[in-house]
Design a protein around this motif. Structure first.
Motif, PDB file in Angstrom:
ATOM      1  N   ARG A  98      82.176  77.628  48.294  1.00  0.00           N
ATOM      2  CA  ARG A  98      81.988  76.234  47.861  1.00  0.00           C
ATOM      3  C   ARG A  98      81.149  76.132  46.603  1.00  0.00           C
ATOM      4  NH1 ARG A  98      80.543  74.138  53.766  1.00  0.00           N
ATOM      5  NH2 ARG A  98      78.542  75.064  53.273  1.00  0.00           N
ATOM      6  N   LEU A  99      80.840  77.248  45.978  1.00  0.00           N
ATOM      7  CA  LEU A  99      79.941  77.244  44.831  1.00  0.00           C
ATOM      8  C   LEU A  99      80.554  76.504  43.657  1.00  0.00           C
ATOM      9  CD1 LEU A  99      77.181  78.538  44.714  1.00  0.00           C
ATOM     10  CD2 LEU A  99      78.219  80.595  43.800  1.00  0.00           C
ATOM     11  N   TYR A 100      79.851  75.520  43.156  1.00  0.00           N
ATOM     12  CA  TYR A 100      80.300  74.739  41.988  1.00  0.00           C
ATOM     13  C   TYR A 100      81.794  74.426  42.022  1.00  0.00           C
ATOM     14  CZ  TYR A 100      75.660  75.432  40.236  1.00  0.00           C
ATOM     15  OH  TYR A 100      74.285  75.412  40.128  1.00  0.00           O
ATOM     16  N   PRO A 101      82.217  73.624  43.011  1.00  0.00           N
ATOM     17  CA  PRO A 101      83.646  73.341  43.177  1.00  0.00           C
ATOM     18  C   PRO A 101      84.263  72.638  41.970  1.00  0.00           C
ATOM     19  CG  PRO A 101      82.317  71.929  44.597  1.00  0.00           C
ATOM     20  CD  PRO A 101      81.391  72.943  44.023  1.00  0.00           C
ATOM     21  N   ASP A 102      83.408  71.988  41.150  1.00  0.00           N
ATOM     22  CA  ASP A 102      83.984  71.278  39.995  1.00  0.00           C
ATOM     23  C   ASP A 102      84.235  72.209  38.813  1.00  0.00           C
ATOM     24  OD1 ASP A 102      81.280  71.678  39.971  1.00  0.00           O
ATOM     25  OD2 ASP A 102      80.780  69.884  38.820  1.00  0.00           O
ATOM     26  N   MET A 103      83.920  73.496  38.986  1.00  0.00           N
ATOM     27  CA  MET A 103      84.179  74.466  37.915  1.00  0.00           C
ATOM     28  C   MET A 103      85.141  75.526  38.406  1.00  0.00           C
ATOM     29  SD  MET A 103      80.455  75.370  36.484  1.00  0.00           S
ATOM     30  CE  MET A 103      81.087  76.724  35.501  1.00  0.00           C
ATOM     31  N   ALA A 104      86.061  75.916  37.560  1.00  0.00           N
ATOM     32  CA  ALA A 104      87.040  76.917  37.996  1.00  0.00           C
ATOM     33  C   ALA A 104      86.453  78.331  37.961  1.00  0.00           C
ATOM     34  CB  ALA A 104      88.268  76.853  37.093  1.00  0.00           C
ATOM     35  N   PHE A 105      85.325  78.493  37.278  1.00  0.00           N
ATOM     36  CA  PHE A 105      84.796  79.840  37.009  1.00  0.00           C
ATOM     37  C   PHE A 105      84.734  80.732  38.257  1.00  0.00           C
ATOM     38  CE2 PHE A 105      81.152  82.732  37.099  1.00  0.00           C
ATOM     39  CZ  PHE A 105      81.470  83.584  36.057  1.00  0.00           C
ATOM     40  N   PHE A 106      84.141  80.227  39.336  1.00  0.00           N
ATOM     41  CA  PHE A 106      83.899  81.096  40.494  1.00  0.00           C
ATOM     42  C   PHE A 106      85.189  81.488  41.225  1.00  0.00           C
ATOM     43  CE2 PHE A 106      79.653  79.487  39.681  1.00  0.00           C
ATOM     44  CZ  PHE A 106      78.906  80.653  39.792  1.00  0.00           C
ATOM     45  N   GLN A 107      86.258  80.731  40.983  1.00  0.00           N
ATOM     46  CA  GLN A 107      87.548  81.072  41.622  1.00  0.00           C
ATOM     47  C   GLN A 107      88.351  82.056  40.765  1.00  0.00           C
ATOM     48  OE1 GLN A 107      87.666  79.967  44.521  1.00  0.00           O
ATOM     49  NE2 GLN A 107      86.017  78.481  44.254  1.00  0.00           N
ATOM     50  N   ARG A 108      87.941  82.201  39.523  1.00  0.00           N
ATOM     51  CA  ARG A 108      88.704  83.065  38.608  1.00  0.00           C
ATOM     52  C   ARG A 108      88.402  84.533  38.848  1.00  0.00           C
ATOM     53  NH1 ARG A 108      87.542  79.627  33.675  1.00  0.00           N
ATOM     54  NH2 ARG A 108      89.214  78.091  33.675  1.00  0.00           N
ATOM     55  N   PRO A 109      89.357  85.396  38.481  1.00  0.00           N
ATOM     56  CA  PRO A 109      89.081  86.831  38.661  1.00  0.00           C
ATOM     57  C   PRO A 109      88.074  87.336  37.628  1.00  0.00           C
ATOM     58  CG  PRO A 109      91.261  86.501  37.687  1.00  0.00           C
ATOM     59  CD  PRO A 109      90.729  85.144  38.000  1.00  0.00           C
TER      60      PRO A 109
END
Length: 368
Positions: A98-109
């Motif tokens: 759930r870290l910084y859901p408004d940013m795509a960064f943490f979901q990116r490889p």
């Protein structure tokens, strides 16, 4: 006045301010090599070995279960430890996704997945796979600091956007998985505190800053460097996370009271108004102080505030002044508002200009 991001200057300054890099510049490269090797050692001992590799460890699963097995009650049993670790891991997993859901960064490889773990030769068990295989997943019991227990079924409570993660192909890992590993290793090495909800919000900005370092040689080692900087930062603020210390001189209650006593010095009218409405500092300052304001502002602004906090030679006294500045900047609204309105203002802080807040905090500091 903040650190320019250019040329990786912020990453470098943070590593020095958090007492990770020695002040002797000549020793940096040898020191960093030593620390990064040490981190690889942690990965081998705490993530790879418990997951028992399928291939080259030279141990077949049958042999292992002869002397140790999943139902072994012995506290030294590796299985026993494995299951205990899984409980911690599930909590970390829930928070880092759930870290910084408004940013795509943490979901990116990440450009630098951990080759040690993703080695196709060995098929080591990643933490993500370990979570997927853990049967405890059907029900998660979360206890928050005020002792309220809420039992939730992750399957029901997860918003659809969270459960529909883009599954990354084999050999890739998302940035949140790296953060998960950092927190898991921290919890293993610090059993006295292990993992407490909110630590994810402290490690997130550190990792983001190091993982976006323009200097690729440093960026490649963002995971190890974040781990050690996070460990040093936690050594300074960990008392905020230890419930049994809440009411001691070094605990969070004392610091929250300090926000009010500082406010009383600087703006007695506003202080009396909040007292009269029975707005206790724990209603809002608990989160502000424990998480170093990381929940109150957007990530780039949090990072800017942290420049000032890390540079504070009294170690986070400046944070109390920032909290006071935040209160005095909305004093007119607070003086007019009733309890409900004021609580809303404090729990969802309305001013987003952090430069204004920091300037005010500096004025308060200079007016002593």
């Amino acid at each position: 006045a903040g650190i320019p991001f250019d040329g990786g200057l912020r990453c470098l300054c943070w590593k020095i301010l958090l007492n990770y890099l020695p002040l002797e510049k000549a020793s940096w490269s040898a020191f960093l090599k030593k620390q990064r090797d040490l981190y690889s050692q942690f990965l081998k001992e705490m993530i790879i070995q418990p997951g028992i590799a399928k291939a080259n460890l030279g141990v077949s699963r049958e042999d292992v279960t002869l002397e140790d097995h999943p139902l072994n009650p012995n506290p030294d049993s590796r299985w026993n430890t494995y299951f205990k670790d899984n409980e911690v891991l599930l909590q970390i997993d829930k928070d880092v996704r759930r870290l910084y859901p408004d940013m795509a960064f943490f979901q990116r490889p990440t450009d630098y997945p951990c080759l040690l773990i993703l080695d196709p030769q060995n098929e080591f068990e990643t933490l993500r796979r370990r979570v997927e295989q853990t049967t405890l997943k059907s029900q998660t019991v979360a206890r928050n600091r005020s002792g309220v227990t809420n039992v939730s079924s992750p399957l029901k409570s997860t918003p659809s956007s969270l459960s529909e993660y883009e599954v990354l192909p084999n050999g890739c890992e998302a940035h949140w998985e790296v953060v998960e590993r950092i927190l898991f290793i921290y919890a293993k090495l610090n059993p006295g505190i292990a993992y407490v909800q909110g630590m994810n919000e402290i490690v997130g900005p550190l990792y983001y800053t190091f993982a976006t370092d323009p200097n690729s040689e440093w960026k490649e080692h963002a995971e190890a460097d974040t781990f050690f900087c996070f460990t040093n930062l936690m050594a300074e603020i960990r008392d905020n996370f230890i419930k049994s210390l809440d009411d001691s001189q070094c605990g969070i209650t004392y610091k929250m009271e300090k926000v009010y006593s500082t406010l009383k010095e600087k703006d007695v009218e506003l202080y009396l108004k909040l007292q009269e409405q029975n707005i206790k500092p724990q209603f809002f300052a608990f989160r502000w102080l424990t998480l170093l304001l990381s929940q109150e502002f957007l990530l780039p602004d949090v990072i800017r505030i942290w420049d000032s906090l890390f540079a504070d030679d009294k170690r986070f006294d400046f944070l109390l002044l920032v909290c006071c500045a935040m209160l005095t900047l909305i004093r007119d609204q607070l003086l007019e508002g009733d309890f409900t309105l004021n609580m809303r203002l404090l729990q969802d802080y309305p001013i987003s200009d952090v430069h204004l807040i920091l300037k005010k905090a500096k004025e308060l500091q200079d007016s002593k």
